[in-house]
Design a protein around this motif. Structure first.
Motif, short mmCIF file in Angstrom:
data_model
loop_
_atom_site.label_atom_id
_atom_site.label_comp_id
_atom_site.label_asym_id
_atom_site.label_seq_id
_atom_site.Cartn_x
_atom_site.Cartn_y
_atom_site.Cartn_z
N ASN A 9 41.64 31.26 55.98
CA ASN A 9 42.88 30.69 55.44
C ASN A 9 42.78 30.52 53.92
N GLN A 10 41.61 30.10 53.45
CA GLN A 10 41.42 29.90 52.02
C GLN A 10 41.51 31.22 51.28
N SER A 16 47.31 34.95 47.47
CA SER A 16 48.77 34.91 47.39
C SER A 16 49.22 35.11 45.94
N PRO A 17 50.45 35.57 45.70
CA PRO A 17 50.94 35.80 44.33
C PRO A 17 50.86 34.56 43.45
N LEU A 18 51.14 33.38 44.00
CA LEU A 18 51.10 32.14 43.22
C LEU A 18 49.69 31.88 42.70
N GLN A 22 48.01 32.04 38.85
CA GLN A 22 47.27 30.93 38.25
C GLN A 22 45.86 31.37 37.84
N LYS A 23 45.24 32.18 38.67
CA LYS A 23 43.91 32.69 38.33
C LYS A 23 43.96 33.49 37.04
N ALA A 24 44.97 34.32 36.89
CA ALA A 24 45.11 35.13 35.68
C ALA A 24 45.26 34.24 34.45
N ASP A 151 46.48 24.45 40.77
CA ASP A 151 46.10 24.62 42.17
C ASP A 151 44.86 25.48 42.36
N TYR A 152 44.64 26.43 41.45
CA TYR A 152 43.51 27.34 41.67
C TYR A 152 42.20 26.58 41.49
#
Length: 319
Positions: A9-10, A16-18, A22-24, A151-152
């Motif tokens: 799940n993680q 996911s796109p969101l 955020q990672k980018a 969130d990331y």
């Protein structure tokens, strides 16, 4: 099976796109030669025991509290940005570092269910010419962007940056991280302050028009005296910066009056009494008294004849 399901799940959530967006953001924000900030200039004497973390109150005068809250128009987010900006000025003045990262907790108002993150890395590149106002504006953008991308999970992010060699000195960042927290907008820490992995934390609390704060620190890295000076310096920076917001950060006053006196007077004592020596006139008089009939000089007249003069005679002619 349950841990495996949670891991799947993680992975699905982080893909996911969101979360990828955020990672980018964080990869772009933190990539490069980022140094950890080590403020432990005056470490205490080492001992065999592992000391418990200590706390020291930050004494913020009532008038300064009122001014800061008014300047921030009653906004706790703006107040936090101002407090964090003063902390970055303090780090800069202590170390002369321009690439400064501090750690913020998550923003409570933006918390999402099942959030996997805990820390936000607030990185800014300072310049020596920038004013306190310039830094506040830069910190505002950095902080609000961080809250929008909170969130990331930072542990996954740092691991990715290390594995892809997009960040240098990761261990230094982890070992010398400096936290800044305002309790009214940040959730309680999952770790009690006396068990936190952070060696240095600036923790503030606002109640109406009153602002209080304290420093939680690792006594193995920082001496009590050093932290006392640090607490006084952060208050002085807040005081001077809030009154002179257009002053370059390199010129903001942060020393206490006693430290200024030591710097300007005690370290600049160049007035030393000269050794007492009699003047030539007095030394001649003493020699006349001691040897009045001794020849002082020999003069010649126009015919080339020598005329010796004693000290006593020379002295009378001088009178």
């Amino acid at each position: 099976m349950k841990p495996m399901k949670q891991k799947i799940n993680q992975i699905s959530i982080l893909s996911s796109p969101l979360y990828l967006a955020q990672k980018a953001y964080w990869v772009n924000k933190l990539s490069g030669d980022t140094n950890g900030i080590d403020l432990s200039f005056d470490p205490p004497t080492e001992s065999g025991d592992i000391p418990s973390p200590q706390h020291l109150d930050i004494s913020i005068p009532t008038g300064l509290c009122t001014r800061l809250i008014k300047l921030c128009k009653q906004s706790d987010v703006s107040l936090y940005i101002l407090l964090a900006s003063a902390l970055k000025v303090l780090i800069y003045r202590y170390t002369q570092a321009l690439d400064i990262t501090i750690i913020s907790p998550l923003y409570t108002a933006n918390l999402t269910p099942g959030n996997m993150n805990r820390d936000l890395y607030l990185r800014d590149i300072l310049t020596r010419q920038m004013t306190f106002k310039d830094l506040i504006l830069a910190m505002r953008q950095t902080t609000l962007d961080a809250y929008r991308n909170q969130d990331y999970p930072s542990d996954k992010l740092l691991q990715y940056l290390q594995n892809t060699k997009k960040i240098n000195h990761l261990d230094a960042i982890r070992d010398h991280n400096i936290h800044c927290r305002l309790k009214s907008i940040h959730p309680p820490s999952p770790n009690p302050e006396n068990k936190s992995s952070s060696p240095l934390q600036f923790i503030y609390s606002r109640q109406d028009s009153r602002l209080t704060g304290h420093i939680a620190y690792d006594p193995a890295k920082y001496s009590d005296t050093y932290i006392q000076h640090m607490a006084a310096h952060i208050v002085n920076l807040l005081d001077h910066g809030s009154q002179h917001i257009d002053t370059p950060i390199a010129e903001l006053d942060f020393l206490t009056p006693a430290e200024m006196q030591t710097l300007l007077e005690s370290f600049n004592l160049t007035r030393n009494p000269l050794p007492h020596h009699p003047s030539i006139h007095h030394r001649f008089q003493a020699w006349v008294q001691k040897n009045p009939q001794s020849v002082a000089l020999v003069a010649q007249d126009n015919q080339g004849r020598d005329w010796p003069l004693t000290y006593n005679q020379l002295n009378r002619q001088a009178d």
